[in-house]
Design an enzyme around this catalytic site. Structure first.
Site, mmCIF file in Angstrom:
data_model
loop_
_atom_site.group_PDB
_atom_site.id
_atom_site.type_symbol
_atom_site.label_atom_id
_atom_site.label_comp_id
_atom_site.label_asym_id
_atom_site.label_seq_id
_atom_site.Cartn_x
_atom_site.Cartn_y
_atom_site.Cartn_z
ATOM 1 N N ASP A 182 4.626 2.518 10.817
ATOM 2 C CA ASP A 182 5.064 2.965 12.156
ATOM 3 C C ASP A 182 5.321 1.842 13.165
ATOM 4 O OD1 ASP A 182 4.605 5.355 10.873
ATOM 5 O OD2 ASP A 182 3.139 6.115 12.291
ATOM 6 N N LYS A 217 7.468 10.647 8.120
ATOM 7 C CA LYS A 217 6.343 11.587 8.098
ATOM 8 C C LYS A 217 6.196 12.278 9.444
ATOM 9 C CE LYS A 217 3.175 7.904 9.248
ATOM 10 N NZ LYS A 217 2.910 8.413 10.607
ATOM 11 N N CYS A 242 -2.715 6.182 12.159
ATOM 12 C CA CYS A 242 -1.893 6.221 10.953
ATOM 13 C C CYS A 242 -2.312 5.194 9.903
ATOM 14 C CB CYS A 242 -0.423 6.120 11.328
ATOM 15 S SG CYS A 242 0.114 7.622 12.212
HETATM 16 C C1 VGL Z 1 0.411 7.710 15.400
HETATM 17 C C2 VGL Z 1 -0.466 9.177 16.914
HETATM 18 C C3 VGL Z 1 0.583 10.027 16.744
HETATM 19 C C4 VGL Z 1 0.280 6.402 14.671
HETATM 20 C C5 VGL Z 1 1.478 8.556 15.199
HETATM 21 O O1 VGL Z 1 1.310 5.866 14.208
HETATM 22 O O2 VGL Z 1 -0.866 5.910 14.564
HETATM 23 N N1 VGL Z 1 -0.559 8.032 16.244
HETATM 24 N N2 VGL Z 1 1.565 9.706 15.873
#
Ligand code: VGL
Ligand code: ZN
Length: 213
Positions: free
Chosen positions: A12, A110, A155
């Site tokens: 991410d 995802k 994540c």
């Molecule tokens: C994430 C919160 C919501 C992350 C993704 O990448 O850690 N955290 N969506």
């Protein structure tokens, strides 16, 4: 150069998680050069991308009267309600423009199911729907999973725990990650990861070892 059995999963690294972004992770931008550097030492790299429909269940804005960072009970359990972030096909959901990992083989998107979140790159938050990554890694001969990216306590941690549960040796590269740290979530994440047998290293540990072996 690490062989195909060692995969680096870059989690991410997207504009919405950068300072000034929709769900900013403090100093999240600092992971980018570290990841660019370590990725060059891996022949096998996979990227993940948080990728939500605008109607996603994890967004506080989709629940009347709810504010970001509150929690809510959903059919699959407790869910943190987040600001709207990483909406499919928006600039904030793109891969970060300074991330240079040209040899990355696969991108796992995802969180695309409207009613289920997915912190983990392996299993969605209902804890039953697979993303397919476990099968892909087994098919390509992976034994060891190295993790970097955002956020350490969401994540990255969920992915690390699921990688262990799937039987992979699992290592988190701490300085290639940054955390959200909501109500002690970072300490909890490390406790859970170390308790599950996840190893914690720094990028320096890998690079030093690379040059001496
Ligand atoms: C994430 C919160 C919501 C992350 C993704 O990448 O850690 N955290 N969506
Ligand atoms: Zn998300």
């Amino acid at each position: 150069m690490k062989p195909v059995e060692d995969v680096l999963i870059v989690v991410d690294v997207q504009p919405d998680f950068m300072p000034g972004g929709a769900l900013a992770v403090a100093r999240g931008d600092e992971v980018v050069p570290v990841i660019n550097r370590i990725a060059a030492g891996f022949s096998h790299v996979v990227l993940t991308q948080d990728w939500h429909p605008r109607s996603h269940v994890s967004f506080a804005a989709n629940h009347a009267g709810r504010q970001p960072f509150e929690t809510m009970t959903l059919p699959y359990g407790e869910q943190v309600l987040w600001p709207v972030h990483c909406v499919q096909d928006t600039e904030g959901a793109a891969l970060h423009r300074d991330l240079h990992v040209p040899h990355a083989r696969m991108v796992v998107r995802k969180g695309h199911h409207e009613h289920v979140d997915s912190y983990s790159a392996f299993l969605e938050a209902d804890r039953t729907t697979p993303t397919g990554l476990t099968g892909y890694l087994r098919d390509t001969g992976v034994r060891r999973v190295w993790l970097a990216g955002l956020a350490t306590d969401y994540c990255v941690a969920w992915s690390a725990l699921d990688a262990r549960a799937a039987g992979f040796e699992t290592i988190v590269i701490e300085d290639a990650c940054r955390a959200i740290d909501l109500d002690g979530s970072l300490a909890r994440a490390w406790r859970d990861m170390l308790g599950a047998g996840v190893r914690r290293v720094t990028s320096n540990d890998i690079e030093t070892r690379e040059t001496t072996t």
